[in-house]
Scaffold this active site. Structure first.
Site, short mmCIF file in Angstrom:
data_model
loop_
_atom_site.label_atom_id
_atom_site.label_comp_id
_atom_site.label_asym_id
_atom_site.label_seq_id
_atom_site.Cartn_x
_atom_site.Cartn_y
_atom_site.Cartn_z
N GLY A 19 0.78 -1.23 0.00
CA GLY A 19 0.00 0.00 0.00
C GLY A 19 0.81 1.28 0.00
O GLY A 19 0.25 2.37 0.02
N ASP A 46 3.59 -9.68 -7.62
CA ASP A 46 2.67 -9.64 -6.48
C ASP A 46 1.42 -10.44 -6.84
O ASP A 46 0.77 -10.14 -7.84
CB ASP A 46 2.30 -8.19 -6.19
CG ASP A 46 1.49 -8.03 -4.92
OD1 ASP A 46 0.97 -9.04 -4.42
OD2 ASP A 46 1.40 -6.90 -4.43
#
Ligand SMILES: Nc1ncnc2c1ncn2[C@@H]1O[C@H](COP(=O)(O)OP(=O)(O)O)[C@@H](O)[C@H]1O
Ligand SMILES: [Mg+2]
Length: 334
Positions: A19, A46
């Site tokens: 994030g 990811d």
């Protein structure tokens, strides 16, 4: 500035806490380098992929053209572009296991097919299978990059996961080593049991051995590429808050321990000092965290990227972000 810092690299890993802006910064870096004429491969490792969302077009398991900013002024002929690719671990594991299954069926006698299939089914669930599949694809992307691109940018999974991957080549190498050793033993064992030991059996052993050696070589080449400080750099993205700062210090220690060069730290989404009292106060708080970060990691370039208004989606927004990969932080000495 960040783009200059990585200009000479062939491989850049962008990592950091979830994030903080890894995907955005990785994409902006790729676009920035492409704007300077580089052919860039942007690879997401990811499992929570979002290259497709970010570039507003489907991205999958094979490279697709994401942007072609064209030749920079004054450099005719050098037309840069960004190709993107999302590594799909499930798909990779399936492909890998079915290739191994086919080889096993071809190489093993009929009575061994059922136990071999059970063994593979277990391997699918085994810890490390997923990671080793991703690692194999990372190795492949680095190889593809060396052949067909000037730069490979990896948008990595949150820090812990990536570090595990980067340490895996060694573990996997020794694992392959163990298998090879077992293979050596079983070759002798097999030859003794078979007595007459037909020529075909020996060919099978040789083929299995070649497979293992190929894998071992591939992982040791990856390990060499990742620890080549001239070619490969790691960019750690953080926000100037206590947890991301702590995690950055930890990641920096681990990467350095692995022999990986940390090329830059990026303090992303920095609050403006001149947009009201609330943000100014946040800004001062962030400065404090960055000064602490500086004390613990004094000699890696630390760069600020401002908090930008609006959604960061699409090539235009990314180009704006690429244009901001410049300012250096007040906590930065160099
Ligand atoms: N400099 C920035 N200014 C404003 N928003 C940003 C900036 N960098 C990232 N973001 C936003 O923050 C969120 C997380 O970014 P993302 O790149 O997906 O992080 P990560 O890949 O590390 O999880 C996204 O909504 C993104 O648009
Ligand atoms: Mg991301």
């Amino acid at each position: 500035m960040l783009l200059d810092l990585i200009a000479a690299r062939r491989v850049v890993f962008v990592g950091g806490k979830g994030g903080t802006g890894k995907t955005s910064i990785a994409a902006a870096l790729a676009l920035g380098r492409a704007g300077a004429g580089a052919r860039v491969l942007l690879v997401s490792t990811d499992p929570a992929h979002n290259l497709g969302h970010l570039w507003d077009r489907p991205v999958g398991d094979a490279p697709v053209r994401l942007a072609a900013p064209g030749a920079p002024r004054g450099r005719a002929g050098a037309a840069g572009y960004v190709d993107g690719l999302e590594i799909d671990p499930e798909h990779t594991v399936e492909q890998h296991l079915s290739a191994v299954a086919a080889t096993m069926r071809r190489l093993l006698p009929e009575r061994m097919h059922a136990p071999a299939a059970r063994h593979l089914e277990l391997a699918r669930q085994a810890p490390g299978t997923h990671e080793s599949a991703v690692l194999e694809r990372i190795a492949e992307a680095v190889e593809l990059g060396a052949e067909a691109y000037d730069l490979v940018v990896f948008d990595t999974a949150p820090s812990g996961h990536t570090l595990r991957l980067l340490t895996l080549p060694e573990q996997l190498t020794s694992w392959t080593e163990t298998l090879l050793a077992n293979r050596d033993r079983s070759e002798r064992f097999g030859a003794a049991v078979r007595g007459l030991g037909g020529g075909a059996e020996t060919d099978r052993d040789a083929e299995l051995r070649r497979m293992l050696v190929r894998r071992r070589n591939r992982f040791s080449r990856l390990r060499e590429a990742v620890t080549d400080r001239e070619q490969t750099g790691f960019v750690v993205v953080l926000t100037a808050e206590p947890l991301p700062v702590a995690e950055t210090v930890e990641v920096y220690g681990k990467l350095t321990g692995l022999g990986v060069d940390v090329a830059a730290l990026v303090a992303n989404r920095r609050s403006p000092a001149d947009a009201g009292e609330l943000l100014a106060r946040r800004r001062r708080q962030e400065d404090g965290h960055l000064v602490r970060l500086r004390r613990q990691i004094p000699d890696v370039p630390l760069l600020d990227v401002p908090l930008l208004p609006g959604d960061l989606v699409g090539a235009e927004a990314l180009a704006r972000l690429a244009g901001r990969l410049g300012a250096s932080s007040p906590g930065d000495s160099g």
